[in-house]
Write an enzyme that holds these catalytic residues in place. Sequence first.
Site, PDB file in Angstrom:
ATOM      1  N   CYS A 141      -1.726  -1.550  -6.251  1.00 41.46           N
ATOM      2  CA  CYS A 141      -2.574  -0.643  -6.450  1.00 41.46           C
ATOM      3  C   CYS A 141      -2.095   0.765  -6.683  1.00 41.46           C
ATOM      4  CB  CYS A 141      -3.797  -0.516  -5.776  1.00 41.46           C
ATOM      5  SG  CYS A 141      -4.814  -1.827  -5.592  1.00 41.46           S
ATOM      6  N   HIS A 284      -7.606   6.285  -6.700  1.00 39.51           N
ATOM      7  CA  HIS A 284      -7.498   4.668  -6.971  1.00 39.51           C
ATOM      8  C   HIS A 284      -9.078   4.529  -6.390  1.00 39.51           C
ATOM      9  CE1 HIS A 284      -7.199   0.586  -6.933  1.00 39.51           C
ATOM     10  NE2 HIS A 284      -7.134   0.453  -5.543  1.00 39.51           N
ATOM     11  N   ASN A 314     -12.627  -2.311  -9.089  1.00 39.92           N
ATOM     12  CA  ASN A 314     -11.106  -1.983  -8.527  1.00 39.92           C
ATOM     13  C   ASN A 314     -10.174  -2.581  -9.804  1.00 39.92           C
ATOM     14  OD1 ASN A 314      -8.609  -1.945  -7.677  1.00 39.92           O
ATOM     15  ND2 ASN A 314      -9.277  -2.030  -5.527  1.00 39.92           N
TER      16      ASN A 314
END
Length: 357
Positions: A141, A284, A314
């Site tokens: 990520c 994020h 996500n």
Amino acid sequence: MSQDLHGRPHSGFGFGAGAGGGTFAGRVGVEIVGSGSYLPQRVLTNQDLEKVMDTSDEWIVQRTGIRERHICDAANGEATKRMGAHALRRALSDAKIGPDDLDLMICATMTGEMNCPATANLIGHEVGVKRAGSFDLNAACSGFVYAVNLAHDLIRGGAYRTVAVMGVDCLSTLMDYSTAGRGTAIIFGDAAGCAIFRATPDTRKGILAQAMHADGEGWKEIFVPRTMHDFPAGQACDPSKLGKVQMNGAAVFKFAVSTFSNLIEETLEKGNVKPEEVDMFICHQSNMRILKSARERFGLSEDKLYINIDRVGNTVGASVPLCLDELRKAGKVREGQKVMFLAFGGGLTWASSLWQL
Ligand code: COA
């Protein structure tokens, strides 16, 4: 005006050889000249998940803030390459440049199409990029923010002029959409984002402070086992888990909440910037509760920490560039502002990048 090695004219502020590592005389700034993003057409709502696993819209919204996510049409071959190509095309068009203007492309992904070649090459081929260097970077990520820091320093150092940084991930291919996988499958969605960075004679523009960190001891909190040897000691080796994301949600949550705050503090301190001087925190999107806790900790108003997790989930490496593109298109991120990119995830990794736009 003189020409570079490829016969292209170059401007008069000291650019030299162009792609492949020529050096530019003098110091340069770095600016973001374009962005693009892509979300697959298929929407997977919490109600859709209720039909295939023991979960509820209420549970998912309350624990994560996610209502729906987009997923690729895998049956028709839609995955990282195709999403990335859409985002790159849109970013090039936004920057009003063509594929030949790129010197380098970095694709941040943990879901590359094949082991070889790099997905960046496949995306470049789809879009008609013929000469720029290209490679993939995997920091899960945090990948896009790692790649942004790298691209910035390569441009600032004078070796490259125009760099496309993509964040593309297709986690739907690594999910177990059954009750056994419900702690993980509800979170992730597919997407692609791209930003184009270019040298500018305005040396005020660019990164004011950055950080890249990792703690390999935490690898086992999010991993994708490929063989039976990949499970951590003490964990049952279950063949049904091969190729699927294994996540210790509670451990990641704890890591994320503390890391988020520490990372903001570290970056502000390095840049000698106060939280109120930052116009936008582009974070994020891992969990609504994590984002809200950061807002509260630094007393940030809602319009300073963007949230789109409710619509997209996500999206791993695509999360930050997707937010950036939406914010730029909405006119909420623009020249003259200070913005901070922040991400954390598998590895465990975490990274930041504080910009003067
Ligand atoms: N629907 C309903 N119940 C669920 C569920 C779901 N989708 N997923 C898990 N549960 C259940 C569990 O089985 C458990 O039940 P039990 O107490 O009977 O055993 C209970 O809910 C609590 O599970 P737990 O895993 O402790 O939930 P949580 O409150 O930690 O929430 C996450 C789970 C995944 C939402 C949360 O941990 C999280 O968001 N973690 C961070 C993940 C992340 O950000 N990852 C990406 C990093 S980049």
